[in-house]
Design an enzyme around this catalytic site. Structure first.
Site, mmCIF file in Angstrom:
data_model
loop_
_atom_site.group_PDB
_atom_site.id
_atom_site.type_symbol
_atom_site.label_atom_id
_atom_site.label_comp_id
_atom_site.label_asym_id
_atom_site.label_seq_id
_atom_site.Cartn_x
_atom_site.Cartn_y
_atom_site.Cartn_z
ATOM 1 N N SER A 111 25.530 20.882 26.289
ATOM 2 C CA SER A 111 25.592 19.779 26.875
ATOM 3 C C SER A 111 25.068 19.479 24.988
ATOM 4 C CB SER A 111 24.779 19.097 27.459
ATOM 5 O OG SER A 111 24.382 19.318 28.821
ATOM 6 N N GLU B 233 13.712 25.588 33.605
ATOM 7 C CA GLU B 233 13.749 24.449 33.709
ATOM 8 C C GLU B 233 13.890 23.928 34.608
ATOM 9 O OE1 GLU B 233 18.780 24.635 32.437
ATOM 10 O OE2 GLU B 233 18.195 26.362 33.435
ATOM 11 N N GLY C 137 24.239 27.704 24.086
ATOM 12 C CA GLY C 137 25.547 28.158 24.338
ATOM 13 C C GLY C 137 25.236 29.249 25.424
ATOM 14 N N TYR C 138 25.770 29.033 26.648
ATOM 15 C CA TYR C 138 24.956 30.022 27.000
ATOM 16 C C TYR C 138 26.588 30.124 27.869
ATOM 17 C CZ TYR C 138 20.568 31.373 28.153
ATOM 18 O OH TYR C 138 18.878 31.327 27.595
#
Length: 382
Positions: free
Chosen positions: A152, A234, A116-117
């Site tokens: 996502s 990432e 949740g960004y």
């Protein structure tokens, strides 16, 4: 750089290849597949000696597993956000209680996560988020209200790690906290899938209306530091696995160019060779930075390299097919308004590559400010 594989790494590769060959064929449901991976000990290979329930592996062996997974044709992972983003963050910033609670279910493949960004109006500009969290009256956790977007796999996730503003009146990167929120909260969390150009709905809008969050990672007000740490995870091993998939997509484009006769065009041939050469360059760059280069701009450079490369490959995939690229593989029907073949899906989905995960503009700003030392870009208050 000397990056080789020892005998034990090859033995590890043989084990991974055999296991994948025996198990991939029947893998259809992604959640069940996560449990299968977890039961066999293939999740969390890079978590160190503690392991939290799974086997450990050296860095070369993690590369081996990622490469063999990509080559095997196994389903896309539903658990990669928990394994590759949240888990390293908890290992770096979480309490012992948080590690013991959340890492074993991730390793077992039984709990899935989303991130949740991004928010409307604060996508790549993460410091501009407005989602707020207020302390519970008893001081045990927070209540979260706000909206996240482009989340996502939120429609499948059991948990969400949320960056929220916990200090009233704070601006930019101040007053943020990294919260862990259970997704099963009827009436307090609503997930709305976003239909994409590809016809799929991997992304979602998520609305929080007083959702509870009992865990804060890294301490209240330290959310920006934790969030930036997470973004650094990432890259690395997953980048090399990504490049295996890229190589297979490039090979398919080359085959299509030969089949259509487009390869006889010298401009097309030059573009194909350039794609191949750039992919090799990206691999060596990923190997060079695999163990952590200490370069503040390394993640941004890597993102710029692969996002642009993949987008250009999508354009090339439809170019080499000519007019045939405009025709779908199946007739139109009401339940499935259109279907896409692999090349068409690659072209449409890759349009997002230079936006998600931090847009190209944001990556260049990071390099300019943090690496080159150029004046900071002016930003208004939120």
């Amino acid at each position: 750089m000397d990056f080789g594989f020892a005998r034990e790494d090859q033995e590890f590769r043989d084990e991974a290849r055999v296991w994948l060959a025996e198990n991939v064929k029947g893998a259809t449901d992604r959640r069940t597949w996560e449990r299968t991976l977890g039961a066999a000990g293939w999740i969390g290979l890079g978590w160190g000696a503690d392991g939290y329930g799974n086997r450990t592996a050296t860095l070369p062996q993690q590369v081996v597993w990622a490469e063999e997974y990509a080559r095997s044709g196994a389903p896309p992972r539903s658990g990669h956000i928990g394994e590759n983003l949240l888990a390293p963050t908890l290992l770096a910033h979480g309490s012992d209680e948080q590690k013991s609670r959340f890492l074993p279910p991730i390793a077992a493949g039984v709990e899935l996560w989303c991130q949740g960004y991004s928010e409307p109006g604060a996508g790549s500009d993460l410091a501009g988020i407005r989602t707020a969290a207020v302390p519970e009256p008893d001081g045990l956790g927070y209540r979260v209200s706000g909206q996240k977007i482009w989340t996502s796999l939120a429609h499948e996730a059991d948990w969400c790690f949320v960056l929220a503003r916990t200090e009233r009146g704070s601006v930019r990167h101040h007053g943020l906290s990294f919260l862990i929120v259970p997704m099963d909260q009827p009436g307090r969390i609503e997930v709305r899938p976003i239909r994409q150009m590809t016809g799929t709905s991997d992304f979602n809008e998520v609305f929080f209306d007083g959702a509870r969050a009992e865990h804060v990672v890294g301490g209240a007000g330290n959310g920006w530091r934790v969030a930036m740490s997470l973004l650094g995870f990432e890259r690395g091993v997953s980048t090399l696995a990504q490049q295996i998939g890229f190589a297979e997509e490039l090979a398919a484009v080359v085959r299509a160019a030969v089949s259509s006769g487009a390869v006889r065009d010298p401009v097309v041939r030059e573009r194909l060779v350039r794609q191949w050469a750039e992919l090799r360059t990206m691999r060596w760059n990923a190997l060079r930075t695999l163990g952590g280069s200490g370069d503040a701009g390394a993640p941004s450079v890597a993102k710029l390299l692969w996002a642009g490369w993949h987008q250009r490959l999508g354009e090339l995939a439809v170019l080499v097919r000519g007019a045939a690229a405009g025709v779908g593989p199946a007739d139109w029907s009401a339940p499935a308004p259109y279907e896409l073949d692999a090349a068409q899906h690659l072209f449409l989905f890759s349009r997002a590559d230079t936006i998600y995960g931090g847009s190209d503009q944001i990556q260049r700003t990071i390099i300019a400010e943090r690496v080159l030392g150029l004046p900071r870009e002016p930003k208004g208050a939120v």
